[in-house]
Design an enzyme around this catalytic site. Structure first.
Site: not given
Ligand code: NDP
Length: 321
Positions: A134, A137-138
């Site tokens: 992701c 997300c990261d």
């Protein structure tokens, strides 16, 4: 046999948020936690984009906060995996580990989706230490660093573009000699000077001391010009697709070609399947929330929002009985 008003399947942000709303509506929900407590989010390292945590939060802590919040209002938890359902009857029937049977007036499906991985050993070794599925997300943790994105579809292109906005350099590792993504996404990738597309490459293994520091790739495996290539990277992002965890429900509720649950308009109401065909009729008392019904956003906050909607709709349905 256990009789409940509202049964929630899944323990990600959608499931727990549905539980908070359902328990505050006095539905005394039971939540079946499933195989991955806390859901997909717990495969990431830190959550910085969920409102309410200005300093970011460790994903297990965030999911535990949600769990305790729902518990406070009376949610009961069952650890186990749902192995069978029968939604052809009312109340709906759900079996946990084949043995424990539940009857529920309303069921909220919040079983999420799972990112596909390549299946190589080193992917597991470095999970959470450079391997991610992701970018939203990261990606932030790789600012000014070099990363690779695997895949040639729209997700991979979108993620590569997103990461190029943060990182020094982005490799795209594409197994075919072309991208599968839509034309506009392809053009964005190909015109971005920070992105280098490595066509006809496959990942053999990831390397590094305790975290990802590189990847060994093979070019045109099995062809006369086969060659090995090593790239130095700090992050390795999988974007080769997701599969929603909805197999279990396929005989009863409508799903799209990818397996995502189809819901009515902006609601979480599921549609009925009869003899393998979608009838366009609602399946009363069955609602779907989160990534199992969302091929587009795949964000915890969106899943949480749809969990709230599902609980409100379940409450309305139960009160109508
Ligand atoms: P896709 O299935 O479209 O693409 C997956 C990509 O991963 C393909 O390039 C595929 O290669 C590659 N791949 C699959 N398995 C492997 C493997 N084992 N090793 C290496 N590469 C592999 O998935 P997406 O998640 O990209 O998209 C899913 C759907 O969502 C699509 O319909 C897409 O159009 C849509 N979408 C739309 C967006 C938008 O409109 N903004 C954004 C994101 C997704 P190959 O081509 O060789 O099969």
């Amino acid at each position: 046999m256990n009789k409940v008003k509202c049964l929630i399947i899944g323990s990600g942000p959608a499931g727990y948020t549905a539980a908070i709303y359902a328990s505050r509506a006095n539905l005394q929900p039971v939540l079946i936690e499933g195989p991955q407590l806390g859901g997909q989010l717990t495969t990431t390292t830190e959550v910085e984009n969920f409102p309410g945590y200005p300093d970011g939060v460790e994903p297990f802590r965030m999911m535990d906060d949600m769990k305790r919040q729902a518990e406070r209002f009376g949610t009961k938890y069952v650890s186990g995996i749902v192995t069978k359902v029968d939604f052809s009857v009312s109340p709906k029937k759900v079996w946990v580990e084949d043995t424990e049977e539940y009857e529920a007036d309303a069921v909220i499906i919040a079983t999420g989706a799972s990112a596909k991985y390549l299946g190589i050993e080193s992917e597991r070794t470095y999970k959470g230490r450079g391997v991610s599925a992701c970018a939203t997300c990261d990606g932030f943790f790789y600012r000014k660093k070099t990363v690779a994105v695997v895949g040639g579809g729209d997700t991979a292109c979108e993620e590569a573009n997103y990461l190029a906005g943060l990182c020094e350099k982005v490799y795209m590792i594409v197994r075919k000699p072309y991208l599968r993504a839509s034309e506009i996404m392809q053009q964005r990738v190909l015109n971005n000077p920070k992105i280098e597309v490595l066509f006809e490459h496959n990942t053999v293994q990831l390397t590094g001391e305790g975290k990802v520091q590189g990847a060994d790739l093979v070019y045109r495996k099995g062809e006369p010009d086969e060659a090995m290539k090593h790239i130095a990277i700090d992050g390795f992002f999988l974007a080769i697709g997701h599969h929603p965890n909805t197999e279990l429900f396929k005989d009863f509720i409508a799903r799209d070609a990818e397996g995502y649950i189809i819901t009515e308009g902006h609601s979480t109401q599921c549609y009925q399947m009869v003899n393998g065909k979608c009838t366009n009729g609602k399946l009363d008392g069955v609602f779907a929330a989160g990534d199992c019904a969302d091929p587009h956003y795949r964000q915890a906050i969106v899943a949480a929002g749809s969990g709230a909607k599902a609980a409100i709709e379940a409450d309305k349905y139960i009160k109508s009985l």
